[in-house]
Design an enzyme around this catalytic site. Structure first.
Site, mmCIF file in Angstrom:
data_model
loop_
_atom_site.group_PDB
_atom_site.id
_atom_site.type_symbol
_atom_site.label_atom_id
_atom_site.label_comp_id
_atom_site.label_asym_id
_atom_site.label_seq_id
_atom_site.Cartn_x
_atom_site.Cartn_y
_atom_site.Cartn_z
ATOM 1 N N LYS A 1 -12.227 -1.592 -7.060
ATOM 2 C CA LYS A 1 -13.337 -1.548 -6.096
ATOM 3 C C LYS A 1 -12.946 -0.718 -4.887
ATOM 4 C CE LYS A 1 -14.614 -3.937 -2.574
ATOM 5 N NZ LYS A 1 -15.251 -2.970 -1.647
ATOM 6 N N GLU A 20 -0.825 -5.311 0.293
ATOM 7 C CA GLU A 20 -0.316 -4.316 1.247
ATOM 8 C C GLU A 20 -1.257 -4.379 2.438
ATOM 9 O OE1 GLU A 20 0.117 -1.751 3.465
ATOM 10 O OE2 GLU A 20 -0.332 -0.099 2.101
#
Lengths: 337, 506, 288
Positions: B212, B286
Site C-alpha cells: 500500500k 522503520e
C-alpha cells in the site's frame, strides 16, 4: 620572518590587493613555528565531500540570457597563454592580436584579461598591447619547476617587471612545501612580491602558482592557499599547466573557499586562477557557478577570477556565436592563432 | 554597455567594479547571474487521468472512494486514483497467496532472480519518466528524484535479484524458507524508493507482496506495478493497493498476511505493533527519528556544512533519518553557524521540476501545517529563528529552510520529529556531553559525526544508540548497507545480508 | 542417633549483584514436583521489577563495552562454577522437574554445555552477523551487531535450568543485561544460578533474577519504558497478546515463541543470539 609588505596601494577593505594583516594573522606569521601551527590549525578538507559538492554544483544550468553574459565574462577573465619552448615573437604577436580582438566579426566581444608568456617575450607582448587594457602576465621564478637558486628566481621576476609585465605568475617551491619548510616558501613569496614593486608606475600583481597537482591532498591545497595569501599573493593559481592534474573543480572550490574566508577575516579581496585543462565553455561555466556559489558574486570579475587557458577562448567564441546566431558554429569561423 | 578599452588600464589595476561592467552584451538587470529555469517537461511523466490498483496481475478499479492526488508544488490535481475497499484487500491477499503457493514460492531462486533483474532494468529504462512523475506527485526536486530516488530504487532490485539464488549462503541455514504473503505499507517521502526497499527483498526471498503506497503519493508505485507487468512477473506476485490509512490497517490485519513491513511514523508503528500482537505475523518497522549530527571543532568545516545541509534539507527534511539536531562544539559554533547561514541562503527553493532547485515543496498542506506549528513552538520556547531569505512561490506548499539556534534539549523542536526543513542547533563542550545529548531521545535511527580524528569517530560510533552512523558524511544509502533503527525508531533492517532476515522464516 | 538437622537456605531475589528480599516482604511456598514443600521463595513485586531494571540499565554500559573476549572469558568462568555446583543443580532440577537422577544429570550437563556454547559465541558473532558493505561509492561501510539493551526474560516455566540457561546465556553473551523472571513454580535452580553468577566475574546487575508470579511481573516489564526487549518464552498463554501490546508502547523487540516449550536439549541455532542485537551500520568516506 616579517609580516608581508604593504606595498599595494589598494589596502582598504573590500578592495583587491594586499594590506596589513589583522592581529590574529600577524601572530600566525611571527615565526616558522607559528606559521606551521596556523597552517595545521586550518580545518581539514574531506576529499569525498568536496568532490561531491563540486560535482553537484556542476549540474547547475544557467539562463540563456545569463549564458551570454557568462560567456562574455569568461572571455574577459581569460589569461590567454602560450608557454612553449617553441614560442617566438611572431607567435606572441599573433596571440596579442587575438587578445585585443578575440572575434573580428563581433567587435563587441570583450578583450581578454591578459596575455601570459615567458619572461623573455614580455617585451614583445607589452609592445603589442600598449594602450589596449590587456595586461601582460609573465611566468617567473624558474617556471614551471621552480627548481633554481632564489637569486635566479628574483632576477627572473625583476627582469619581467622591468620589461613591463603587469602581472607576475610565480611558482612556489613545492619541494620546500612538501618537506614542511613553510617559512622558506613564505619568505620566497614575499621576496618575489617585493621584486614586483615598480618605482615608477603600478606594481606588478602577483599570482602564486601552487601547482596543486603536486601537492597531492586538498589539505595541502588549503594550507598552500593560506600560505600564499599570508605572504601577500594577489591571486592564488592552481597550476602551471605542465603537471597533470592541472586545474580541477574541487581544487578550485578549496581555493575559492580560502579567498572567501580570507575576505571574512581581513576585508581584503584576493583572486583565484585555475589554469590548465579548462577547454570548453561548459567547463568555464561550471567554474563560474563555483565562483558564484563558493566565493560569492563579487568574485565574478576579472579582477578576482581568471582562467589560465589557450584553447578555451575559441570554444567560448564558438558558443557565443551559437547563442547569437541560433545555430551551431564551427572551428573554421573562429581564428586559430 | 560598451567595452571600450581604457588606455593604461589592465583589468587588474582597477578595483573590482560591478561584475556586469565586463560584459559586452547587456547583462540582464543588476544581477546578471541567474540560473535558468531548466524544468523537466511534465509530459515525460506520462500522466494519465486515472490510475487503478494492481491486483492479480491486472489493473482494476477499486471499490474504495477514489482519491485525487495533488502536485504539492502547484496544488493542481494530477490524477484520480481508485482506492481499495476491504473486499479488494481480501482479493489482493488471496491473489498473493495463490501466487505464492502455486508459482513464486516454488520457483527456483535463479528464476526469481531473472524476473527481479528485469524489473531493475525496466526501472533504469523508464528512469526519466519515473523521476518526473515522482517529482510531480511528491514535490521533491527533480535533481533528487533523478539522482537518488530512481537510481537507488533500481539498485535495490539489482542487489536483491542476486540474492534470490544464494540465500543458502546468507547465514540463515542451508535452505531458508520464505514467509508467504508480505503486507507492506510505505510512506510518502520516498514513494518509489520505499516500494523498492520493500518489494525487492520480499521477492528475492520468495515471498509475494501486497503493497500500500501512501495516500498522497501513489503514482510511482503504480507505475512500478506496470513495470512488473512488463517484466512478465506472474500475476499476484506483486499487488498494489492505493488508499489511506484504513486500507493499510485492513491489509496489516488481514489474517492471510504472514509478514508485515511498515515504514512511517512511530505513532502508527506502535499501532501496527499492537494490532499484530498475538498473530504470529513477522513484523519489521522503520519509524521516525531525531538524529543528532555532531560537529567537533577539528571537523572539516566546509564539508561539515555541506553534510549538515544535506542532512536536514535533503528532500525538504522529509527523511526519517534527517540530521535534525545539530550538536556543535561550542568553540566552533559561531564560525560554523556563520558558514551555515551563508550556505543555506544559497539554497534554491522553488519549482521542483527545475533542475536547479534544491528545495522543493512540502508534500501536503497537512504536513506544512505541522511544520509551521512546530517552528512556531520553537520561537515561543525562546529559540532563535533564522530562515533563508528565499522567496516562496505563490502557489503550492513551501517552507523556507530554517535554522533554530540557542535550542535546548527541553524544547519541542529538539525532541519531536518535525519532518521538514527545520534544523535545531545545540552546543556541547566535551565528547561525553555530545554522546549524552545525542542519545537523549527515544528514537535511534541515525547519527552523524564530523571530526578529523579517526579514533574519536570510532569512539563515538560505538556509543551512538543509532542504527546508522554517518561519519564525515550524511544521508548515504546503499542496498548493500543495512538500514534501520534502535529503540522507538523501529526494528529489523532493510538492505544487506542482514535485511534478508525480515523476509525469511528464521 | 538422631539425624543431623540440615541448614535450610533462604531463597532471595538477585538484583544488582545483591540478594535482597522482596521489598514487599512477601514470600510464596515452592514445592517439588510431588507437592512437597521445598522452600519459601521471595514473591517479587512490581517495585522489585523496577529496581531490577534500574540495576540492569546501570550495568549495561560496562557490560556492553567489555571486549567480546573478556565477556567470553567471564561467561566461561560461569560454566566452570556451574560444573562445581553440579550435584546441587542435579538435586534441584530433580526436585523441581521430577526427573530421575540420571535424567537430571543429563539436563544439568546439557545446561553447562549450553553455557559453554554461548560463551564461545561472544567473539565470533560480529564476524558472522556483521558485514563489510560494498557500497557503490567512495565509502568504507561496515555493519556490526550491538546489544539491544535491557532485556526482560520471562524464563521457561517447565525447564528450570536448561531452558533458563538457554534463554539467559544468549542475551548476555551479546552484551545485553537482563531482568529474568524465573519459572514461577520451579524457581530454585534460577536462584542457585544467581549464586553462581554472584561469585563469578559477571558484574552485578548484568543478570537480575526475580522470583514470583510471572503474570504479575510481566506486564510491568513489558510496559517499562527503560526495557528494550522482551522474551516471551515463559509468558502465560493467556497473557501473551496483552504483553505484546504493552511492549508496542515503546516499540520493544519481542521474542515470540511457541506456547509449548521446545525440546531444550536440541542444539540451538543463532535465533536467540540474533533476537536481541541491533545491526549498526557505520559509513566513512575514503579519501586522502
Amino acid at each position: 620572518m616579517a609580516a608581508p609588505s604593504t606595498t599595494s596601494s589598494a589596502a582598504s577593505p573590500d578592495t583587491p590587493g594586499t594590506g596589513p594583516l589583522p592581529p590574529a594573522l600577524t601572530d600566525a606569521v611571527r615565526d616558522e613555528a607559528s606559521l606551521r601551527r596556523f597552517l595545521f590549525g586550518l580545518p581539514g578538507v574531506d576529499q569525498v565531500g568536496v568532490e561531491q559538492r563540486a560535482a553537484g554544483l556542476a549540474t547547475r544550468s544557467i539562463k540563456k540570457a545569463a549564458k551570454l553574459w557568462a560567456i562574455d565574462t569568461a572571455i574577459s577573465m581569460v589569461d590567454l597563454t602560450t608557454l612553449e619552448g617553441a614560442d617566438t615573437p611572431g607567435k606572441v604577436r599573433s596571440l596579442c592580436a587575438k587578445a585585443r580582438r578575440p572575434d573580428p566579426d563581433y567587435p563587441d566581444v570583450p578583450r581578454v584579461a591578459a596575455v601570459c608568456v615567458y619572461p623573455d617575450l614580455v617585451e614583445t607582448a607589452v609592445a603589442e598591447l600598449a594602450g589596449t587594457g590587456v595586461g601582460v602576465a609573465s611566468v617567473a621564478t624558474a617556471f614551471p619547476s621552480g627548481r633554481a637558486n632564489r637569486r635566479v628566481k628574483l632576477a627572473d621576476t625583476e627582469l619581467a617587471v622591468r620589461a613591463g609585465a603587469t602581472e607576475v605568475d610565480m611558482v612556489i617551491d613545492r619541494g620546500a612545501f612538501l618537506s614542511g619548510r613553510y617559512g622558506q616558501v613564505f619568505e620566497e613569496i614575499q621576496a618575489v612580491k617585493a621584486a614586483c614593486v615598480r618605482e615608477h608606475g603600478p606594481d606588478a600583481h602577483l599570482k602564486v602558482i601552487l601547482e596543486t597537482g603536486e601537492l597531492a591532498t586538498y589539505d595541502n591545497v588549503r594550507r598552500a592557499s593560506w600560505l600564499a595569501l599570508l605572504a601577500g599573493g594577489d591571486f592564488i593559481k592552481t597550476s602551471t599547466g605542465k603537471v597533470s592534474p592541472a586545474a580541477t573543480l574541487p581544487v578550485t572550490h578549496v581555493m575559492l573557499q580560502a579567498v572567501h574566508d580570507w575576505h571574512r577575516l581581513t576585508g581584503q579581496l584576493r583572486g583565484v586562477k585555475p589554469a590548465g585543462g579548462i577547454r570548453t565553455t561548459k567547463d568555464a561555466v561550471r567554474y563560474l557557478v563555483a565562483v558564484h556559489e563558493v566565493a560569492g558574486p563579487e568574485w565574478l570579475s576579472p579582477h578576482l577570477f581568471r582562467f589560465g587557458a589557450s584553447s578555451l577562448l575559441n570554444d567560448l567564441l564558438m558558443q557565443r556565436r551559437t547563442q547569437l546566431e541560433g545555430h551551431y558554429s564551427g572551428p573554421d569561423y573562429v581564428t586559430v592563432d | 554597455m560598451t567595452n571600450a578599452p581604457d588606455a593604461n588600464d589592465s583589468a587588474l589595476a582597477s578595483p573590482a567594479g560591478s561584475a556586469g561592467s565586463t560584459g559586452a552584451t547587456g547583462a540582464p538587470g543588476s544581477s546578471p547571474w541567474e540560473y535558468a529555469p531548466a524544468p523537466e517537461s511534465r509530459d515525460i511523466a506520462g500522466l494519465k487521468p486515472n490510475y487503478w490498483m494492481l491486483v492479480d496481475g491486472q489493473f482494476v478499479e477499486g471499490t474504495g472512494e477514489p482519491l485525487k492526488t495533488v502536485n504539492p508544488a502547484t496544488e493542481e490535481v494530477l490524477a484520480e486514483v481508485s482506492t481499495a475497499g476491504p473486499a479488494d484487500v481480501d482479493k489482493a491477499v488471496k491473489a498473493a497467496r495463490r501466487a505464492y503457493e502455486r508459482v513464486w514460492g516454488r520457483m527456483p531462486g535463479a528464476e526469481r532472480a531473472k524476473y527481479i533483474f528485469r524489473i531493475a532494468r525496466l526501472i533504469q529504462e523508464r528512469a526519466r519518466e519515473l523521476a518526473v512523475l515522482e517529482t510531480l506527485d511528491n514535490g521533491k526536486p527533480i535533481r533528487e528524484s533523478r539522482d537518488v530516488d530512481v537510481p537507488t530504487a533500481a539498485a535495490h532490485f539489482f542487489y536483491h535479484a542476486g540474492w534470490a539464488d544464494k540465500l543458502g549462503y546468507a547465514g540463515y541455514g542451508p535452505d531458508p524458507r520464505p514467509l508467504g504473503v508480505a503486507g507492506q505499507v510505505i510512506p510518502w517521502n520516498f514513494p518509489l524508493l520505499m516500494a523498492a526497499w520493500k518489494i525487492a527483498p520480499a521477492l528475492a526471498c520468495g515471498n509475494t507482496v501486497v503493497l500500500k503506497p501512501a495516500e498522497t503519493t501513489p503514482l510511482t508505485a503504480l507505475v512500478l506495478g506496470e513495470i512488473c507487468q512488463q517484466a512478465d512477473l506472474p500475476p499476484g506476485v506483486v499487488n498494489i493497493l492505493p488508499g489511506a490509512g484504513d486500507v493499510g490497517a485492513e491489509l496489516v490485519n488481514h489474517p492471510g498476511v504472514n509478514k508485515v513491513a511498515f515504514t512511517g511514523s512511530t505513532e502508527v508503528g506502535k499501532l501496527i505493533q499492537r494490532s499484530v500482537a498475538g498473530t504470529g505475523k513477522k513484523l519489521t518497522l522503520e519509524l521516525g527519528g531525531k538524529a543528532a549530527n555532531i560537529v567537533f571543532d577539528d571537523a572539516p568545516l566546509d564539508q561539515a556544512v555541506e553534510g549538515i545541509v544535506n542532512g536536514i534539507f535533503f528532500n525538504q527534511g522529509h527523511v526519517c533519518c534527517a540530521g535534525s539536531r545539530l550538536l556543535v562544539q561550542e568553540s566552533v559554533a559561531e564560525e560554523l553557524l556563520d558558514k551555515l547561514h551563508r550556505r543555506v541562503a544559497t539554497l534554491r527553493l522553488g519549482d521542483p521540476l527545475d533542475k536547479n532547485t534544491d528545495i522543493g515543496a512540502i508534500n501536503s498542506a497537512e504536513q506544512l501545517a505541522k511544520i509551521t506549528e512546530l517552528a512556531a513552538s520553537g520561537e515561543a520556547e525562546g529559540a532563535r529563528r533564522w530562515s533563508s531569505p528565499c522567496a516562496l512561490p505563490d502557489k503550492g506548499f513551501f517552507f523556507a529552510p530554517t535554522v533554530f539556534s540557542d535550542v535546548h534539549q527541553a524544547m519541542r523542536i529538539a525532541r519531536e520529529e518535525i519532518f521538514g526543513p527545520v534544523l535545531s542547533v545545540l552546543t556541547f563542550r566535551t565528547p561525553d556531553e555530545a554522546v549524552a545529548k545525542a542519545n537523549n531521545t527515544p528514537y535511534g535511527l541515525s547519527a552523524g559525526v564530523w571530526t578529523d580524528k579517526g579514533s574519536r569517530i570510532l569512539w563515538l560510533a560505538q556509543r551512538m544508540r543509532a542504527g546508522v552512523v554517518w561519519a564525515n558524511t550524511f544521508n548515504r544509502f546503499d542496498p548493500s548497507a543495512p538500514f534501520g533503527g534502535y529503540q522507538e525508531s523501529g526494528f529489523g533492517r532493510e538492505g544487506g545480508r542482514t535485511g534478508l532476515e525480515a523476509y525469511l522464516d528464521v | 542417633m538422631s539425624e543431623r538437622i540440615s541448614v535450610a537456605k533462604t531463597y532471595k531475589l538477585y538484583v544488582g549483584g545483591a540478594f535482597p528480599r522482596s521489598e514487599s516482604g512477601r514470600v510464596y511456598p515452592v514445592a517439588d514436583s510431588r507437592g512437597t514443600f521445598l522452600a519459601n521463595a521471595a514473591l517479587a513485586s512490581r517495585k522489585d521489577a523496577r529496581d531490577a531494571v534500574v540495576a540492569a540499565r546501570k550495568a549495561f554500559a560496562g557490560w556492553s563495552a567489555a571486549t567480546a573476549y573478556n565477556r567470553g572469558q567471564v561467561l566461561y568462568r560461569v560454566a566452570e562454577l556451574l560444573e562445581g555446583r553440579r550435584e546441587q543443580f542435579v538435586a534441584e532440577v530433580s526436585a523441581a522437574e521430577g526427573a530421575q537422577t540420571r535424567r537430571a544429570q543429563s539436563i544439568v550437563d546439557a545446561a553447562i554445555d549450553r553455557w559453554v556454547w554461548y560463551a564461545g559465541w561472544t567473539d565470533k558473532l560480529a564476524a558472522v552477523l556483521g558485514s563489510a558493505n560494498p557500497v557503490a561509492g567512495p565509502y568504507f561501510c561496515f555493519t556490526t551487531p550491538e546489544p539491544t539493551g535491557v532485556v526482560a526474560v520471562l524464563a521457561p516455566q517447565r525447564s528450570s535450568l536448561l531452558g533458563l540457561v538457554s534463554a539467559v546465556a544468549p542475551v548476555i553473551a551479546t552484551g545485553n543485561t537482563c531482568v529474568v523472571v524465573a519459572s514461577q513454580d520451579r524457581p530454585l535452580p534460577a536462584i542457585t544460578l544467581s549464586e553462581v553468577l554472584a561469585t563469578s566475574d559477571v558484574p552485578g546487575g548484568v543478570v537480575n533474577v526475580l522470583t514470583g508470579r510471572t503474570a504479575e511481573l510481566a506486564p510491568w516489564l513489558a510496559a517499562h519504558a527503560d526495557v528494550n526487549a522482551l522474551d516471551l518464552t515463559g509468558a502465560p498463554e493467556a497473557q501473551r497478546v496483552e504483553l505484546e501490546r504493552a511492549a508496542a508502547g515503546t516499540v520493544k523487540r519481542v521474542l515470540r515463541t511457541p506456547t509449548t516449550e521446545p525440546d531444550w536439549s536440541a542444539q540451538p541455532d543463532l535465533g536467540r543470539l540474533r533476537a536481541f542485537v541491533e545491526a549498526k551500520t557505520v559509513w566513512h568516506p575514503v579519501g586522502v
